[in-house]
Design a protein around this motif. Structure first.
Motif, PDB file in Angstrom:
ATOM      1  N   PRO A  29      -6.107  -3.875   4.424  1.00  0.00           N
ATOM      2  CA  PRO A  29      -5.512  -2.571   4.716  1.00  0.00           C
ATOM      3  C   PRO A  29      -3.982  -2.578   4.641  1.00  0.00           C
ATOM      4  O   PRO A  29      -3.369  -1.579   4.226  1.00  0.00           O
ATOM      5  CB  PRO A  29      -6.017  -2.267   6.133  1.00  0.00           C
ATOM      6  CG  PRO A  29      -7.337  -2.993   6.211  1.00  0.00           C
ATOM      7  CD  PRO A  29      -7.112  -4.270   5.445  1.00  0.00           C
ATOM      8  N   SER A  30      -3.345  -3.692   5.023  1.00  0.00           N
ATOM      9  CA  SER A  30      -1.876  -3.753   4.958  1.00  0.00           C
ATOM     10  C   SER A  30      -1.402  -3.743   3.512  1.00  0.00           C
ATOM     11  O   SER A  30      -0.400  -3.083   3.180  1.00  0.00           O
ATOM     12  CB  SER A  30      -1.349  -5.020   5.651  1.00  0.00           C
ATOM     13  OG  SER A  30      -1.850  -5.103   6.956  1.00  0.00           O
ATOM     14  N   LEU A  31      -2.109  -4.457   2.638  1.00  0.00           N
ATOM     15  CA  LEU A  31      -1.727  -4.480   1.217  1.00  0.00           C
ATOM     16  C   LEU A  31      -1.963  -3.112   0.581  1.00  0.00           C
ATOM     17  O   LEU A  31      -1.195  -2.680  -0.287  1.00  0.00           O
ATOM     18  CB  LEU A  31      -2.512  -5.567   0.472  1.00  0.00           C
ATOM     19  CG  LEU A  31      -2.196  -7.009   0.893  1.00  0.00           C
ATOM     20  CD1 LEU A  31      -3.190  -7.992   0.255  1.00  0.00           C
ATOM     21  CD2 LEU A  31      -0.767  -7.386   0.502  1.00  0.00           C
ATOM     22  N   MET A  32      -3.019  -2.413   1.014  1.00  0.00           N
ATOM     23  CA  MET A  32      -3.279  -1.062   0.506  1.00  0.00           C
ATOM     24  C   MET A  32      -2.146  -0.132   0.955  1.00  0.00           C
ATOM     25  O   MET A  32      -1.668   0.710   0.190  1.00  0.00           O
ATOM     26  CB  MET A  32      -4.623  -0.534   1.019  1.00  0.00           C
ATOM     27  CG  MET A  32      -5.842  -1.273   0.492  1.00  0.00           C
ATOM     28  SD  MET A  32      -6.087  -1.083  -1.291  1.00  0.00           S
ATOM     29  CE  MET A  32      -6.782   0.565  -1.385  1.00  0.00           C
ATOM     30  N   ALA A  33      -1.713  -0.300   2.214  1.00  0.00           N
ATOM     31  CA  ALA A  33      -0.640   0.559   2.747  1.00  0.00           C
ATOM     32  C   ALA A  33       0.663   0.329   1.974  1.00  0.00           C
ATOM     33  O   ALA A  33       1.447   1.252   1.785  1.00  0.00           O
ATOM     34  CB  ALA A  33      -0.442   0.278   4.230  1.00  0.00           C
ATOM     35  N   LYS A  34       0.887  -0.919   1.539  1.00  0.00           N
ATOM     36  CA  LYS A  34       2.121  -1.252   0.811  1.00  0.00           C
ATOM     37  C   LYS A  34       2.260  -0.478  -0.498  1.00  0.00           C
ATOM     38  O   LYS A  34       3.370  -0.177  -0.923  1.00  0.00           O
ATOM     39  CB  LYS A  34       2.113  -2.748   0.468  1.00  0.00           C
ATOM     40  CG  LYS A  34       3.006  -3.583   1.322  1.00  0.00           C
ATOM     41  CD  LYS A  34       3.166  -4.950   0.680  1.00  0.00           C
ATOM     42  CE  LYS A  34       3.644  -5.930   1.734  1.00  0.00           C
ATOM     43  NZ  LYS A  34       3.559  -7.302   1.309  1.00  0.00           N
ATOM     44  N   VAL A  35       1.114  -0.202  -1.166  1.00  0.00           N
ATOM     45  CA  VAL A  35       1.234   0.511  -2.442  1.00  0.00           C
ATOM     46  C   VAL A  35       1.333   2.025  -2.230  1.00  0.00           C
ATOM     47  O   VAL A  35       1.493   2.780  -3.185  1.00  0.00           O
ATOM     48  CB  VAL A  35       0.087   0.166  -3.437  1.00  0.00           C
ATOM     49  CG1 VAL A  35       0.103  -1.290  -3.789  1.00  0.00           C
ATOM     50  CG2 VAL A  35      -1.261   0.606  -2.937  1.00  0.00           C
ATOM     51  N   GLY A  36       1.232   2.465  -0.971  1.00  0.00           N
ATOM     52  CA  GLY A  36       1.470   3.875  -0.660  1.00  0.00           C
ATOM     53  C   GLY A  36       0.231   4.737  -0.761  1.00  0.00           C
ATOM     54  O   GLY A  36      -0.804   4.308  -1.273  1.00  0.00           O
ATOM     55  N   GLY A  37       0.365   5.955  -0.253  1.00  0.00           N
ATOM     56  CA  GLY A  37      -0.794   6.844  -0.165  1.00  0.00           C
ATOM     57  C   GLY A  37      -0.963   7.759  -1.361  1.00  0.00           C
ATOM     58  O   GLY A  37      -1.748   8.707  -1.320  1.00  0.00           O
ATOM     59  N   PRO A  41      -7.936   5.647  -2.443  1.00  0.00           N
ATOM     60  CA  PRO A  41      -8.342   4.241  -2.357  1.00  0.00           C
ATOM     61  C   PRO A  41      -9.531   3.904  -3.262  1.00  0.00           C
ATOM     62  O   PRO A  41      -9.566   2.841  -3.893  1.00  0.00           O
ATOM     63  CB  PRO A  41      -8.708   4.048  -0.886  1.00  0.00           C
ATOM     64  CG  PRO A  41      -8.062   5.166  -0.156  1.00  0.00           C
ATOM     65  CD  PRO A  41      -7.867   6.292  -1.124  1.00  0.00           C
ATOM     66  N   THR A  42     -10.505   4.819  -3.356  1.00  0.00           N
ATOM     67  CA  THR A  42     -11.683   4.541  -4.199  1.00  0.00           C
ATOM     68  C   THR A  42     -11.266   4.382  -5.659  1.00  0.00           C
ATOM     69  O   THR A  42     -11.711   3.463  -6.357  1.00  0.00           O
ATOM     70  CB  THR A  42     -12.709   5.678  -4.060  1.00  0.00           C
ATOM     71  OG1 THR A  42     -13.064   5.779  -2.681  1.00  0.00           O
ATOM     72  CG2 THR A  42     -13.956   5.427  -4.876  1.00  0.00           C
ATOM     73  N   GLU A  43     -10.375   5.272  -6.093  1.00  0.00           N
ATOM     74  CA  GLU A  43      -9.912   5.193  -7.493  1.00  0.00           C
ATOM     75  C   GLU A  43      -9.119   3.924  -7.732  1.00  0.00           C
ATOM     76  O   GLU A  43      -9.229   3.292  -8.787  1.00  0.00           O
ATOM     77  CB  GLU A  43      -9.032   6.404  -7.831  1.00  0.00           C
ATOM     78  CG  GLU A  43      -9.844   7.633  -8.130  1.00  0.00           C
ATOM     79  CD  GLU A  43      -8.929   8.842  -8.319  1.00  0.00           C
ATOM     80  OE1 GLU A  43      -7.727   8.666  -8.584  1.00  0.00           O
ATOM     81  OE2 GLU A  43      -9.454   9.965  -8.162  1.00  0.00           O
ATOM     82  N   LEU A  44      -8.320   3.542  -6.742  1.00  0.00           N
ATOM     83  CA  LEU A  44      -7.522   2.318  -6.896  1.00  0.00           C
ATOM     84  C   LEU A  44      -8.441   1.094  -6.978  1.00  0.00           C
ATOM     85  O   LEU A  44      -8.265   0.222  -7.841  1.00  0.00           O
ATOM     86  CB  LEU A  44      -6.521   2.180  -5.738  1.00  0.00           C
ATOM     87  CG  LEU A  44      -5.639   0.926  -5.768  1.00  0.00           C
ATOM     88  CD1 LEU A  44      -4.870   0.796  -7.086  1.00  0.00           C
ATOM     89  CD2 LEU A  44      -4.651   0.933  -4.606  1.00  0.00           C
ATOM     90  N   PHE A  45      -9.461   1.036  -6.107  1.00  0.00           N
ATOM     91  CA  PHE A  45     -10.402  -0.106  -6.178  1.00  0.00           C
ATOM     92  C   PHE A  45     -11.085  -0.155  -7.547  1.00  0.00           C
ATOM     93  O   PHE A  45     -11.259  -1.222  -8.131  1.00  0.00           O
ATOM     94  CB  PHE A  45     -11.452  -0.023  -5.061  1.00  0.00           C
ATOM     95  CG  PHE A  45     -10.931  -0.379  -3.694  1.00  0.00           C
ATOM     96  CD1 PHE A  45     -10.167  -1.523  -3.497  1.00  0.00           C
ATOM     97  CD2 PHE A  45     -11.219   0.426  -2.592  1.00  0.00           C
ATOM     98  CE1 PHE A  45      -9.685  -1.868  -2.226  1.00  0.00           C
ATOM     99  CE2 PHE A  45     -10.741   0.091  -1.330  1.00  0.00           C
ATOM    100  CZ  PHE A  45      -9.981  -1.053  -1.139  1.00  0.00           C
ATOM    101  N   LEU A  46     -11.457   1.026  -8.050  1.00  0.00           N
ATOM    102  CA  LEU A  46     -12.121   1.066  -9.362  1.00  0.00           C
ATOM    103  C   LEU A  46     -11.172   0.553 -10.451  1.00  0.00           C
ATOM    104  O   LEU A  46     -11.551  -0.250 -11.307  1.00  0.00           O
ATOM    105  CB  LEU A  46     -12.587   2.492  -9.673  1.00  0.00           C
ATOM    106  CG  LEU A  46     -13.297   2.686 -11.011  1.00  0.00           C
ATOM    107  CD1 LEU A  46     -14.564   1.826 -11.099  1.00  0.00           C
ATOM    108  CD2 LEU A  46     -13.656   4.154 -11.250  1.00  0.00           C
ATOM    109  N   ASP A  47      -9.937   1.006 -10.383  1.00  0.00           N
ATOM    110  CA  ASP A  47      -8.923   0.585 -11.352  1.00  0.00           C
ATOM    111  C   ASP A  47      -8.763  -0.943 -11.310  1.00  0.00           C
ATOM    112  O   ASP A  47      -8.715  -1.620 -12.349  1.00  0.00           O
ATOM    113  CB  ASP A  47      -7.603   1.273 -10.964  1.00  0.00           C
ATOM    114  CG  ASP A  47      -6.688   1.448 -12.150  1.00  0.00           C
ATOM    115  OD1 ASP A  47      -7.048   0.976 -13.231  1.00  0.00           O
ATOM    116  OD2 ASP A  47      -5.603   2.031 -11.972  1.00  0.00           O
ATOM    117  N   ILE A  48      -8.693  -1.492 -10.104  1.00  0.00           N
ATOM    118  CA  ILE A  48      -8.538  -2.951  -9.965  1.00  0.00           C
ATOM    119  C   ILE A  48      -9.745  -3.661 -10.575  1.00  0.00           C
ATOM    120  O   ILE A  48      -9.612  -4.635 -11.322  1.00  0.00           O
ATOM    121  CB  ILE A  48      -8.349  -3.360  -8.481  1.00  0.00           C
ATOM    122  CG1 ILE A  48      -7.054  -2.764  -7.916  1.00  0.00           C
ATOM    123  CG2 ILE A  48      -8.352  -4.877  -8.331  1.00  0.00           C
ATOM    124  CD1 ILE A  48      -6.854  -2.968  -6.412  1.00  0.00           C
TER     125      ILE A  48
END
Ligand code: E4P
Length: 218
Positions: A29-37, A41-48
């Motif tokens: 969650p901290s690393l997710m917060a670092k890339v901003g809102g 999140p679902t789209e970002l996980f898919l992209d990764i």
């Protein structure tokens, strides 16, 4: 040993994946917060998952087992590469058992003792994440923990993979490699420190200067 990149920064993940340097990604969650809102999140996980061909750890934020199971089930549907990260609590281990019974791979995180690592394995964890750097932050011995878990897992033929986490510098990686951790997760800065050596740079400068003195192209 598998190398995972410990970040949610898609540009860093793309750079390392294209260079063939990484086998997967871990987020929290901290690393997710670092890339901003800005990003869902679902789209970002898919992209990764579409950027790196390997396990991608996505962490639940519920603290009760039912909530973790529900969130883990949803996250796992995003892509086959997703591994569900749960904290090493009683609820986390209950969720780990339930998710792994459903065929979902689980990474049990925030591990700070060998007995925690043993219990996570018994709950069906695919990965256990002992946090080396954070143990050293409180003057403990992070590498000793990795050694103890390695010995325990080998004693009982436990297949849970040891994912050395909270790696802060190249020497952590060297020690984890020597002990026989199955995977290590590193921030981008440490990944590139692993491949740099001043003698490589100096040697290359010398070779190129000598070739230039030939006055010929190749
Ligand atoms: C592991 O999965 C964690 O994301 C990470 O390695 C924690 O590292 P830190 O202690 O440097 O925050």
């Amino acid at each position: 040993m598998k190398i995972f990149l410990d970040t949610a920064d898609i540009d860093e993940i793309r750079r390392a994946a294209e260079a063939g340097l990484i086998d997967g990604v871990t987020t929290n969650p901290s690393l997710m917060a670092k890339v901003g809102g800005d990003r869902d999140p679902t789209e970002l996980f898919l992209d990764i998952c579409e950027t790196v061909d390997g396990p991608v750890s996505a962490e639940v934020i519920a603290i009760d087992a039912e909530g973790m199971i529900e969130q883990g089930g949803r996250l796992a549907k995003i892509h086959d590469n997703i591994v569900i990260k749960v904290p090493l609590t009683e609820a986390g281990l209950r969720a780990c058992r339930s998710l792994s019974n459903d065929g979902i791979r689980v990474n049990v995180t925030l591990c700070f003792s060998p007995t925690q690592a043993h219990l996570a394995a018994k709950a069906g964890a695919a990965y256990i994440s002992p946090f080396i750097g954070r143990i050293e932050d409180i003057s403990g011995d992070g590498m000793e923990l990795i050694s103890q878990i390695r010995m325990i897992y080998d004693n009982y033929d436990i297949e849970t993979e040891i994912l050395a986490a909270s790696i802060r510098h190249p020497q952590h990686m060297v020690q984890a490699l020597l002990i026989g951790a199955d995977c290590g997760t590193l921030p981008p800065k440490v990944l590139y420190q692993l491949l740099k050596h001043p003698l490589t740079d100096r040697g290359l400068d010398g070779f190129l200067a000598d070739w230039k003195s030939l006055g010929r192209d190749l």
